[in-house]
Design an enzyme around this catalytic site. Sequence first.
Site, PDB file in Angstrom:
ATOM      1  N   TYR A  29    -108.464  24.364 -58.710  1.00  0.00           N
ATOM      2  CA  TYR A  29    -107.221  24.819 -58.090  1.00  0.00           C
ATOM      3  C   TYR A  29    -106.040  24.294 -58.903  1.00  0.00           C
ATOM      4  O   TYR A  29    -105.906  23.087 -59.092  1.00  0.00           O
ATOM      5  CB  TYR A  29    -107.074  24.251 -56.674  1.00  0.00           C
ATOM      6  CG  TYR A  29    -108.180  24.594 -55.716  1.00  0.00           C
ATOM      7  CD1 TYR A  29    -108.013  25.598 -54.767  1.00  0.00           C
ATOM      8  CD2 TYR A  29    -109.390  23.898 -55.747  1.00  0.00           C
ATOM      9  CE1 TYR A  29    -109.025  25.894 -53.870  1.00  0.00           C
ATOM     10  CE2 TYR A  29    -110.411  24.202 -54.857  1.00  0.00           C
ATOM     11  CZ  TYR A  29    -110.217  25.207 -53.926  1.00  0.00           C
ATOM     12  OH  TYR A  29    -111.218  25.505 -53.048  1.00  0.00           O
ATOM     13  N   ARG A  44    -113.453  20.464 -39.540  1.00  0.00           N
ATOM     14  CA  ARG A  44    -112.178  21.166 -39.409  1.00  0.00           C
ATOM     15  C   ARG A  44    -112.375  22.674 -39.472  1.00  0.00           C
ATOM     16  O   ARG A  44    -111.800  23.427 -38.692  1.00  0.00           O
ATOM     17  CB  ARG A  44    -111.213  20.722 -40.504  1.00  0.00           C
ATOM     18  CG  ARG A  44    -109.877  21.462 -40.467  1.00  0.00           C
ATOM     19  CD  ARG A  44    -108.941  21.012 -41.549  1.00  0.00           C
ATOM     20  NE  ARG A  44    -109.305  21.533 -42.844  1.00  0.00           N
ATOM     21  CZ  ARG A  44    -108.423  21.965 -43.740  1.00  0.00           C
ATOM     22  NH1 ARG A  44    -107.137  21.905 -43.491  1.00  0.00           N
ATOM     23  NH2 ARG A  44    -108.819  22.412 -44.900  1.00  0.00           N
ATOM     24  N   ASP A  45    -113.183  23.138 -40.424  1.00  0.00           N
ATOM     25  CA  ASP A  45    -113.388  24.577 -40.572  1.00  0.00           C
ATOM     26  C   ASP A  45    -114.193  25.151 -39.416  1.00  0.00           C
ATOM     27  O   ASP A  45    -113.943  26.277 -38.969  1.00  0.00           O
ATOM     28  CB  ASP A  45    -114.076  24.880 -41.905  1.00  0.00           C
ATOM     29  CG  ASP A  45    -113.160  24.630 -43.096  1.00  0.00           C
ATOM     30  OD1 ASP A  45    -111.952  24.422 -42.892  1.00  0.00           O
ATOM     31  OD2 ASP A  45    -113.661  24.652 -44.240  1.00  0.00           O
ATOM     32  N   ARG A  72    -123.892  27.785 -79.235  1.00  0.00           N
ATOM     33  CA  ARG A  72    -123.433  26.496 -78.705  1.00  0.00           C
ATOM     34  C   ARG A  72    -123.071  26.569 -77.234  1.00  0.00           C
ATOM     35  O   ARG A  72    -123.032  25.569 -76.532  1.00  0.00           O
ATOM     36  CB  ARG A  72    -122.208  26.010 -79.480  1.00  0.00           C
ATOM     37  CG  ARG A  72    -122.446  25.786 -80.955  1.00  0.00           C
ATOM     38  CD  ARG A  72    -121.141  25.597 -81.683  1.00  0.00           C
ATOM     39  NE  ARG A  72    -120.290  26.788 -81.545  1.00  0.00           N
ATOM     40  CZ  ARG A  72    -118.982  26.810 -81.805  1.00  0.00           C
ATOM     41  NH1 ARG A  72    -118.364  25.704 -82.201  1.00  0.00           N
ATOM     42  NH2 ARG A  72    -118.303  27.922 -81.673  1.00  0.00           N
ATOM     43  N   GLU A  93    -101.887  21.111 -44.104  1.00  0.00           N
ATOM     44  CA  GLU A  93    -103.002  22.016 -44.383  1.00  0.00           C
ATOM     45  C   GLU A  93    -103.641  22.517 -43.089  1.00  0.00           C
ATOM     46  O   GLU A  93    -103.990  21.726 -42.212  1.00  0.00           O
ATOM     47  CB  GLU A  93    -104.044  21.313 -45.250  1.00  0.00           C
ATOM     48  CG  GLU A  93    -103.511  20.931 -46.618  1.00  0.00           C
ATOM     49  CD  GLU A  93    -102.953  22.119 -47.373  1.00  0.00           C
ATOM     50  OE1 GLU A  93    -103.663  23.146 -47.495  1.00  0.00           O
ATOM     51  OE2 GLU A  93    -101.810  22.041 -47.855  1.00  0.00           O
ATOM     52  N   LYS A 116    -101.359  29.214 -55.399  1.00  0.00           N
ATOM     53  CA  LYS A 116    -102.533  28.673 -56.086  1.00  0.00           C
ATOM     54  C   LYS A 116    -103.024  29.644 -57.154  1.00  0.00           C
ATOM     55  O   LYS A 116    -102.865  30.862 -57.029  1.00  0.00           O
ATOM     56  CB  LYS A 116    -103.677  28.445 -55.082  1.00  0.00           C
ATOM     57  CG  LYS A 116    -103.333  27.507 -53.951  1.00  0.00           C
ATOM     58  CD  LYS A 116    -104.469  27.422 -52.942  1.00  0.00           C
ATOM     59  CE  LYS A 116    -104.089  26.541 -51.757  1.00  0.00           C
ATOM     60  NZ  LYS A 116    -105.151  26.507 -50.738  1.00  0.00           N
ATOM     61  N   HIS A 125    -108.359  28.402 -45.818  1.00  0.00           N
ATOM     62  CA  HIS A 125    -107.337  27.370 -45.859  1.00  0.00           C
ATOM     63  C   HIS A 125    -105.986  27.947 -46.274  1.00  0.00           C
ATOM     64  O   HIS A 125    -105.916  28.859 -47.092  1.00  0.00           O
ATOM     65  CB  HIS A 125    -107.738  26.263 -46.841  1.00  0.00           C
ATOM     66  CG  HIS A 125    -108.990  25.550 -46.451  1.00  0.00           C
ATOM     67  ND1 HIS A 125    -109.794  24.909 -47.357  1.00  0.00           N
ATOM     68  CD2 HIS A 125    -109.577  25.379 -45.233  1.00  0.00           C
ATOM     69  CE1 HIS A 125    -110.819  24.366 -46.714  1.00  0.00           C
ATOM     70  NE2 HIS A 125    -110.716  24.643 -45.432  1.00  0.00           N
ATOM     71  N   ARG A 164    -116.215  27.054 -47.436  1.00  0.00           N
ATOM     72  CA  ARG A 164    -114.941  26.326 -47.316  1.00  0.00           C
ATOM     73  C   ARG A 164    -113.830  27.310 -46.985  1.00  0.00           C
ATOM     74  O   ARG A 164    -113.696  28.348 -47.612  1.00  0.00           O
ATOM     75  CB  ARG A 164    -114.610  25.598 -48.614  1.00  0.00           C
ATOM     76  CG  ARG A 164    -115.607  24.512 -49.006  1.00  0.00           C
ATOM     77  CD  ARG A 164    -115.150  23.817 -50.281  1.00  0.00           C
ATOM     78  NE  ARG A 164    -116.124  22.906 -50.822  1.00  0.00           N
ATOM     79  CZ  ARG A 164    -116.114  21.585 -50.668  1.00  0.00           C
ATOM     80  NH1 ARG A 164    -115.157  21.021 -49.946  1.00  0.00           N
ATOM     81  NH2 ARG A 164    -117.034  20.833 -51.226  1.00  0.00           N
ATOM     82  N   HIS A 169    -107.281  31.159 -48.324  1.00  0.00           N
ATOM     83  CA  HIS A 169    -108.349  31.158 -49.326  1.00  0.00           C
ATOM     84  C   HIS A 169    -109.615  30.549 -48.737  1.00  0.00           C
ATOM     85  O   HIS A 169    -109.576  29.546 -48.023  1.00  0.00           O
ATOM     86  CB  HIS A 169    -107.911  30.348 -50.546  1.00  0.00           C
ATOM     87  CG  HIS A 169    -108.972  30.234 -51.594  1.00  0.00           C
ATOM     88  ND1 HIS A 169    -109.619  29.052 -51.881  1.00  0.00           N
ATOM     89  CD2 HIS A 169    -109.500  31.173 -52.418  1.00  0.00           C
ATOM     90  CE1 HIS A 169    -110.493  29.271 -52.845  1.00  0.00           C
ATOM     91  NE2 HIS A 169    -110.446  30.538 -53.190  1.00  0.00           N
TER      92      HIS A 169
END
Length: 200
Positions: A133, A169-170, A23, A144, A73, A63, A60, A120
């Site tokens: 998260y 932003r990153d 399954r 942030e 987290k 942060h 990503r 992270h």
Amino acid sequence: MQARKLGIEGALAFTPPVYRDDRGLFTSPYQDAPFTGARGTSLFPVRDISHNLSARGVLRGIHYTTTPPGRAKYVYCPYGRVHDYLVDLRVGSPTFGRWEAAELGGDDCRALYIPVGVGHAFLSLEDDSMVVYVMSHGYVPENELAISPLDPALGLPIPDGYDLAQSERDTAAPTLAEALAQGLLPAYDTCRKVEAELWQ
């Protein structure tokens, strides 16, 4: 569930048993008894659960949250695969500037506990990779912050063969040295105090 201390002070990895049949599969990415055994306390009181979905090549992070208030987290990837990174951003920490990398995915449902003040990031290795998260505080945009995951001084092992996609932003995030010089990084003692207060 297997628990393992990581090379960043306070960070932990958990690998639950995964039960498969015709399954599909069943697993429990968080289990209180193994977590408490590894950390000495249960998981923090949960204030926010979020997830994102990322295309292949999305990068990503790194942060982190202004401390105080700070955020601890617990993260896992129930679908797809990501190359996950933790970076100790706590000024004064015995492991300041150290990083840990781990592959997370829906096949093994490994999870990471990320202490307050540890950054992270992740690279999505497949389309539609999901990261969940579980957090100790809600999301407040102005709290942030980000560090560049491509900072050559950090030297994160970003796999070749991906057309990296980042947010504005990153892309504009400072290096670790720049953030340190600008006073943007949290103090280790403050992070430890904030984290201890999560259970009070």
